[in-house]
Design a protein around this motif. Structure first.
Motif, short mmCIF file in Angstrom:
data_model
loop_
_atom_site.label_atom_id
_atom_site.label_comp_id
_atom_site.label_asym_id
_atom_site.label_seq_id
_atom_site.Cartn_x
_atom_site.Cartn_y
_atom_site.Cartn_z
N GLU A 71 -9.14 -42.17 9.16
CA GLU A 71 -7.90 -42.95 9.21
C GLU A 71 -7.17 -42.96 7.87
N THR A 72 -7.61 -42.14 6.93
CA THR A 72 -6.96 -42.06 5.62
C THR A 72 -6.45 -40.64 5.39
N PRO A 73 -5.64 -40.46 4.35
CA PRO A 73 -5.16 -39.10 4.02
C PRO A 73 -6.29 -38.17 3.55
N PHE A 74 -7.46 -38.73 3.25
CA PHE A 74 -8.59 -37.90 2.85
C PHE A 74 -8.83 -36.79 3.87
N TRP A 75 -8.80 -37.18 5.15
CA TRP A 75 -9.20 -36.30 6.25
C TRP A 75 -8.03 -35.41 6.66
N ASP A 76 -8.10 -34.14 6.40
CA ASP A 76 -7.14 -33.12 6.81
C ASP A 76 -5.80 -33.14 6.08
N ARG A 77 -5.61 -34.04 5.13
CA ARG A 77 -4.43 -33.95 4.27
C ARG A 77 -4.85 -33.58 2.86
N TYR A 78 -5.75 -34.38 2.29
CA TYR A 78 -6.23 -34.09 0.94
C TYR A 78 -7.38 -33.08 0.96
N PHE A 79 -8.21 -33.17 1.98
CA PHE A 79 -9.38 -32.30 2.09
C PHE A 79 -9.55 -31.82 3.53
N GLN A 80 -10.07 -30.61 3.66
CA GLN A 80 -10.53 -30.12 4.95
C GLN A 80 -12.04 -30.33 4.96
N VAL A 81 -12.55 -30.98 5.98
CA VAL A 81 -13.99 -31.14 6.11
C VAL A 81 -14.52 -29.84 6.71
N VAL A 82 -15.21 -29.06 5.90
CA VAL A 82 -15.71 -27.75 6.31
C VAL A 82 -16.94 -27.91 7.18
N ASP A 83 -17.82 -28.82 6.79
CA ASP A 83 -19.05 -29.04 7.55
C ASP A 83 -19.66 -30.36 7.15
N LEU A 84 -20.44 -30.92 8.05
CA LEU A 84 -21.22 -32.13 7.79
C LEU A 84 -22.68 -31.79 8.06
N LEU A 85 -23.51 -31.94 7.05
CA LEU A 85 -24.95 -31.74 7.20
C LEU A 85 -25.59 -33.11 7.07
N VAL A 86 -26.10 -33.63 8.16
CA VAL A 86 -26.61 -35.00 8.20
C VAL A 86 -28.10 -34.97 8.48
N GLY A 87 -28.85 -35.75 7.73
CA GLY A 87 -30.30 -35.80 7.94
C GLY A 87 -30.91 -37.04 7.33
N THR A 88 -32.21 -37.13 7.44
CA THR A 88 -32.97 -38.21 6.82
C THR A 88 -34.02 -37.58 5.92
N GLU A 89 -34.15 -38.12 4.74
CA GLU A 89 -35.09 -37.58 3.77
C GLU A 89 -36.53 -37.72 4.26
N ASN A 90 -37.27 -36.65 4.17
CA ASN A 90 -38.69 -36.63 4.53
C ASN A 90 -38.96 -37.05 5.97
N GLY A 91 -38.07 -36.72 6.88
CA GLY A 91 -38.26 -37.06 8.28
C GLY A 91 -39.54 -36.47 8.86
N TYR A 92 -39.86 -35.25 8.46
CA TYR A 92 -41.08 -34.61 8.96
C TYR A 92 -42.32 -35.42 8.57
N ALA A 93 -42.31 -36.00 7.36
CA ALA A 93 -43.48 -36.76 6.89
C ALA A 93 -43.69 -38.00 7.76
N ARG A 94 -42.60 -38.66 8.13
CA ARG A 94 -42.72 -39.83 9.01
C ARG A 94 -43.18 -39.39 10.40
N THR A 95 -42.63 -38.30 10.90
CA THR A 95 -42.99 -37.82 12.23
C THR A 95 -44.48 -37.51 12.33
N TYR A 96 -45.02 -36.88 11.31
CA TYR A 96 -46.42 -36.46 11.35
C TYR A 96 -47.35 -37.35 10.52
N ASN A 97 -46.82 -38.51 10.09
CA ASN A 97 -47.60 -39.47 9.31
C ASN A 97 -48.29 -38.80 8.12
N MET A 98 -47.48 -38.07 7.35
CA MET A 98 -47.96 -37.34 6.18
C MET A 98 -47.26 -37.84 4.94
N ASP A 99 -47.85 -37.58 3.78
CA ASP A 99 -47.16 -37.82 2.53
C ASP A 99 -46.08 -36.76 2.37
N PRO A 100 -44.91 -37.14 1.87
CA PRO A 100 -43.84 -36.14 1.66
C PRO A 100 -44.22 -35.16 0.55
#
Length: 121
Positions: A86-115
């Motif tokens: 809803e601001t000029p950031f999006w598609d006026r000042y910048f083009q969002v090329v990609d979004l890479l979204v994740g959670t740090e050490n997700g595999y460690a939580r999934t497998y109950n391991m130390d990261p």
């Protein structure tokens, strides 16, 4: 004990490219635009988010900047994206090329391991 069992924050690597309107501004005008047009909308519509900004234009022509956002949960992240759109950031000042979204050490939580991480001093 293995990895922390609390809900991990959401981390988003927002790969962006500067647009001509942004580049036509002076550095002072850019700082003013961020502080008066973009960040107030983010602060008004979100809680539990923080960001860091990385310049990459010296190494890449496709992505000129990376804005790293950390949100306390997926709802906070969604509100952040809605606010930015809803601001000029999006598609006026910048083009969002990609979004890479994740959670740090997700595999460690999934497998109950130390990261696995490297630490250098």
């Amino acid at each position: 004990m293995a990895a922390d069992q609390t809900t991990p924050p959401v981390t988003a690597f927002m790969l962006i490219k500067t647009m001509p309107e942004w580049l036509a501004m002076t550095p002072e005008e850019r700082a003013t635009a961020l502080s008066t047009e973009v960040m107030p909308a983010v602060k008004a519509k979100t809680t539990g988010v923080r960001s860091r900004f990385y310049d990459t234009e010296f190494y890449s022509t496709r992505v000129t900047d990376v804005w790293v956002w950390e949100a306390e949960d997926h709802n906070a992240y969604q509100l952040l994206i809605d606010a930015l759109r809803e601001t000029p950031f999006w598609d006026r000042y910048f083009q969002v090329v990609d979004l890479l979204v994740g959670t740090e050490n997700g595999y460690a939580r999934t497998y109950n391991m130390d990261p696995v991480a490297s630490i250098t001093t």
